[in-house]
Design a protein around this motif. Structure first.
Motif, PDB file in Angstrom:
ATOM      1  N   ASP A  29       0.857  -1.179   0.000  1.00  0.00           N
ATOM      2  CA  ASP A  29       0.000   0.000   0.000  1.00  0.00           C
ATOM      3  C   ASP A  29       0.898   1.236   0.000  1.00  0.00           C
ATOM      4  N   PRO A  30       0.818   2.086  -1.007  1.00  0.00           N
ATOM      5  CA  PRO A  30       1.714   3.258  -1.056  1.00  0.00           C
ATOM      6  C   PRO A  30       1.557   4.175   0.145  1.00  0.00           C
ATOM      7  N   ARG A  31       0.411   4.109   0.833  1.00  0.00           N
ATOM      8  CA  ARG A  31       0.212   4.953   2.007  1.00  0.00           C
ATOM      9  C   ARG A  31       1.116   4.538   3.158  1.00  0.00           C
ATOM     10  N   ASP A  32       1.651   3.303   3.119  1.00  0.00           N
ATOM     11  CA  ASP A  32       2.452   2.788   4.221  1.00  0.00           C
ATOM     12  C   ASP A  32       3.920   3.205   4.164  1.00  0.00           C
ATOM     13  N   ALA A  33       4.304   3.907   3.116  1.00  0.00           N
ATOM     14  CA  ALA A  33       5.727   4.206   2.904  1.00  0.00           C
ATOM     15  C   ALA A  33       6.339   5.002   4.051  1.00  0.00           C
ATOM     16  N   ASP A  34       5.575   5.910   4.654  1.00  0.00           N
ATOM     17  CA  ASP A  34       6.142   6.737   5.726  1.00  0.00           C
ATOM     18  C   ASP A  34       5.972   6.117   7.108  1.00  0.00           C
ATOM     19  N   GLY A  35       5.291   4.963   7.199  1.00  0.00           N
ATOM     20  CA  GLY A  35       5.149   4.282   8.484  1.00  0.00           C
ATOM     21  C   GLY A  35       4.183   4.934   9.449  1.00  0.00           C
ATOM     22  N   ARG A  36       3.313   5.823   8.945  1.00  0.00           N
ATOM     23  CA  ARG A  36       2.382   6.536   9.819  1.00  0.00           C
ATOM     24  C   ARG A  36       0.950   6.390   9.298  1.00  0.00           C
ATOM     25  N   PHE A  37      -0.001   6.473  10.219  1.00  0.00           N
ATOM     26  CA  PHE A  37      -1.412   6.515   9.847  1.00  0.00           C
ATOM     27  C   PHE A  37      -2.189   7.106  11.014  1.00  0.00           C
ATOM     28  N   THR A  38      -3.470   7.396  10.785  1.00  0.00           N
ATOM     29  CA  THR A  38      -4.308   8.005  11.823  1.00  0.00           C
ATOM     30  C   THR A  38      -5.513   7.138  12.135  1.00  0.00           C
ATOM     31  N   LEU A  39      -5.744   6.965  13.435  1.00  0.00           N
ATOM     32  CA  LEU A  39      -6.940   6.326  13.968  1.00  0.00           C
ATOM     33  C   LEU A  39      -7.825   7.432  14.534  1.00  0.00           C
ATOM     34  N   VAL A  40      -9.132   7.362  14.292  1.00  0.00           N
ATOM     35  CA  VAL A  40     -10.071   8.360  14.790  1.00  0.00           C
ATOM     36  C   VAL A  40     -10.922   7.742  15.898  1.00  0.00           C
ATOM     37  N   VAL A  41     -11.028   8.453  17.026  1.00  0.00           N
ATOM     38  CA  VAL A  41     -11.850   8.009  18.154  1.00  0.00           C
ATOM     39  C   VAL A  41     -12.930   9.056  18.398  1.00  0.00           C
ATOM     40  N   LEU A  42     -14.192   8.669  18.228  1.00  0.00           N
ATOM     41  CA  LEU A  42     -15.300   9.587  18.468  1.00  0.00           C
ATOM     42  C   LEU A  42     -15.742   9.483  19.927  1.00  0.00           C
ATOM     43  N   PRO A  43     -16.041  10.617  20.563  1.00  0.00           N
ATOM     44  CA  PRO A  43     -16.496  10.607  21.955  1.00  0.00           C
ATOM     45  C   PRO A  43     -17.990  10.316  22.042  1.00  0.00           C
ATOM     46  N   ASP A  44     -18.535  10.332  23.244  1.00  0.00           N
ATOM     47  CA  ASP A  44     -19.977  10.202  23.441  1.00  0.00           C
ATOM     48  C   ASP A  44     -20.677  11.270  22.589  1.00  0.00           C
ATOM     49  N   THR A  45     -21.526  10.846  21.665  1.00  0.00           N
ATOM     50  CA  THR A  45     -22.200  11.788  20.770  1.00  0.00           C
ATOM     51  C   THR A  45     -23.670  11.953  21.116  1.00  0.00           C
ATOM     52  N   GLN A  46     -24.097  11.492  22.286  1.00  0.00           N
ATOM     53  CA  GLN A  46     -25.513  11.483  22.639  1.00  0.00           C
ATOM     54  C   GLN A  46     -26.144  12.867  22.593  1.00  0.00           C
ATOM     55  N   VAL A  47     -25.415  13.898  23.042  1.00  0.00           N
ATOM     56  CA  VAL A  47     -25.957  15.254  23.032  1.00  0.00           C
ATOM     57  C   VAL A  47     -26.122  15.754  21.600  1.00  0.00           C
ATOM     58  N   GLU A  48     -25.164  15.429  20.756  1.00  0.00           N
ATOM     59  CA  GLU A  48     -25.222  15.886  19.361  1.00  0.00           C
ATOM     60  C   GLU A  48     -26.423  15.305  18.624  1.00  0.00           C
ATOM     61  N   VAL A  49     -26.611  13.994  18.720  1.00  0.00           N
ATOM     62  CA  VAL A  49     -27.702  13.390  17.953  1.00  0.00           C
ATOM     63  C   VAL A  49     -29.063  13.819  18.499  1.00  0.00           C
ATOM     64  N   LEU A  50     -29.112  14.210  19.769  1.00  0.00           N
ATOM     65  CA  LEU A  50     -30.373  14.659  20.353  1.00  0.00           C
ATOM     66  C   LEU A  50     -30.669  16.102  19.990  1.00  0.00           C
ATOM     67  N   GLU A  51     -29.670  16.991  20.126  1.00  0.00           N
ATOM     68  CA  GLU A  51     -29.907  18.422  20.009  1.00  0.00           C
ATOM     69  C   GLU A  51     -29.458  19.027  18.674  1.00  0.00           C
ATOM     70  N   SER A  52     -28.377  18.508  18.089  1.00  0.00           N
ATOM     71  CA  SER A  52     -27.799  19.107  16.872  1.00  0.00           C
ATOM     72  C   SER A  52     -27.372  18.027  15.898  1.00  0.00           C
ATOM     73  N   PRO A  53     -28.320  17.281  15.340  1.00  0.00           N
ATOM     74  CA  PRO A  53     -27.955  16.133  14.498  1.00  0.00           C
ATOM     75  C   PRO A  53     -27.134  16.503  13.272  1.00  0.00           C
ATOM     76  N   HIS A  54     -27.219  17.762  12.832  1.00  0.00           N
ATOM     77  CA  HIS A  54     -26.405  18.157  11.681  1.00  0.00           C
ATOM     78  C   HIS A  54     -24.919  18.076  11.992  1.00  0.00           C
ATOM     79  N   LYS A  55     -24.567  18.156  13.287  1.00  0.00           N
ATOM     80  CA  LYS A  55     -23.154  18.144  13.656  1.00  0.00           C
ATOM     81  C   LYS A  55     -22.503  16.788  13.407  1.00  0.00           C
TER      82      LYS A  55
END
Length: 324
Positions: A29-55
Motif C-alpha cells: 500500500d503506497p500509504r504505508d511508505a512513511d510508516g504513519r497513519f491516523t486512527l479516529v476516536v469519536l467521543p460520546d455523541t448522545q448530546v449531538e444526535v439529540l440536540e444538533s444532528p447536523h453536527k
C-alpha cells in the motif's frame, strides 16, 4: 500451559485446524511508505444526535474530506452514540446518515456500546425500570443500525451482535486489532476478550470499552450500579496479561484524561478518556501512529469550530514497541 491456552483460544474463537492454501500476498500500500497513519476516536455523541444532528453529519463529512491528508485508516466510537431510543429510532437514523458517508468513502468503522445505547436508558436519559444488568445487554436497535452487516467487524462473541467484537486491519506495515468490550462486562465477555488477545499475539491491540477511566484518570473500580464486573477486573483478568495490548479508549464520565499502565510483560498501555458532551463543537480525537518511531501523537479537534482543544488532550507518547 501456553499450548493449553492456545487451544482454549482456538476453541473459543471457533478456529479450525483444517489446512488452507496461503493467499497471495497483497501488493504494498503506497500509504504505508512513511510508516504513519491516523486512527479516529469519536467521543460520546448522545448530546449531538439529540440536540444538533447536523453536527454528526458535519463531522463525518470532515473525516471524509481529511481522509487523505490525515491518512485515516479506521474510525471507532467509545459508546453512548445516542441518548435514548424512541419508537421511530430517530436518533439512530441520524447517526446512520453520518456513517453512510464513511461507507461511501470506504473508511472502515466500528462503534462501542454505552449504557444509553441499550434498553437500560429511557427517555430523558433516566434508568429504565426493570433489572438493569439485563437491560444493559439488550441492544437490538443498536445492532440493527450499526451491527455486523455494516460495521467493519472480523469476529464477535455472540452471533449478530457487535457488543463484544473485534476488527483487524493493517497499516504502516503493521497489523492492528480493535477490540470492543461491552460496558462493565460479564465474566464470559472478559474470558472471550482474553481468548481473542491470546489468539492474536502479533497484532497491536487497541481496546474500546465505554467506561474504563474515571474523570480523575484512575481506573474505575465498580460496575456502575447495573453492570456485571468492573474495568479494574477487565484489566486484571484479561488486558494486563497480554504483551500486545497498546491502548484503551473509553468515555462515559468527565471530559479527557490519560493514564499509563504496565502490563505483566512491562508493556506500556495508554488508557485515554474522551467524553466531552460538548454543545458547541464536534470533538474528534485523532491518534497518529508512527510505527518506525515507536510513538503516537494525539489531539482533539473540532471540525465545527476549526480549533484544537487546549485541555490536556494533546500529547505524544514514546517508547511504543509497535509489533510488525
Amino acid at each position: 500451559m501456553r499450548a493449553v491456552g492456545a487451544l482454549l483460544a482456538a476453541l473459543v474463537l471457533g478456529a479450525t485446524t483444517a489446512a488452507a492454501a496461503a493467499p497471495a500476498p497483497a501488493p504494498p500500500d503506497p500509504r504505508d511508505a512513511d510508516g504513519r497513519f491516523t486512527l479516529v476516536v469519536l467521543p460520546d455523541t448522545q448530546v449531538e444526535v439529540l440536540e444538533s444532528p447536523h453536527k454528526v453529519v458535519r463531522r463525518a463529512l470532515w473525516l471524509v474530506q481529511q481522509e487523505e491528508a490525515e491518512d485515516i485508516r479506521y474510525v471507532t466510537h467509545v459508546g453512548d452514540v445516542v441518548d435514548w431510543d424512541t419508537p421511530d429510532h430517530v436518533q439512530y437514523r441520524r447517526m446512520h446518515r453520518a456513517t453512510r458517508l464513511l461507507d461511501r468513502a470506504g473508511i472502515p468503522w466500528s462503534f462501542g456500546i454505552g449504557n444509553h445505547d441499550s434498553l437500560a436508558t429511557c427517555e430523558g436519559g433516566r434508568a429504565c425500570p426493570g433489572w438493569t444488568p439485563d437491560l444493559a445487554r439488550q441492544t437490538q436497535t443498536f445492532n440493527a443500525y450499526f451491527g455486523t452487516d455494516r460495521a467493519a467487524v472480523t469476529g464477535t462473541m455472540e452471533p449478530g451482535k457487535v457488543d463484544n467484537s473485534y476488527a483487524t486491519f493493517s497499516a504502516a506495515g503493521a497489523d492492528f486489532l480493535v477490540l470492543h468490550v461491552e460496558l462493565w462486562p460479564r465474566e464470559e465477555a472478559v474470558a472471550w476478550a482474553d481468548a481473542v488477545l491470546a489468539a492474536h499475539p502479533d497484532h497491536n491491540v487497541l481496546v474500546v470499552t465505554h467506561s474504563y477511566l474515571e474523570a480523575d484518570g484512575t481506573v474505575q473500580q465498580h460496575q456502575g450500579g447495573y453492570g456485571s464486573t468492573s474495568p479494574q477486573h477487565l484489566w486484571d483478568a484479561a488486558l494486563r496479561r497480554h504483551a500486545n495490548v497498546r491502548m484503551v479508549f473509553s468515555g462515559h464520565v468527565g471530559t479527557t484524561a490519560h493514564l499509563v499502565q504496565r502490563g505483566d510483560a512491562g508493556n506500556p498501555v495508554h488508557a485515554v478518556l474522551t467524553t466531552y458532551h460538548d454543545r458547541v463543537g464536534t470533538p474528534t480525537r485523532l491518534v497518529e501512529v508512527d510505527v518506525p518511531a515507536g510513538t503516537f501523537t494525539t489531539r482533539v479537534v473540532s471540525p465545527t469550530t476549526g480549533t484544537t482543544f487546549a485541555d490536556g488532550s494533546s500529547f505524544t507518547a514514546t517508547g511504543m514497541d509497535w509489533l510488525r
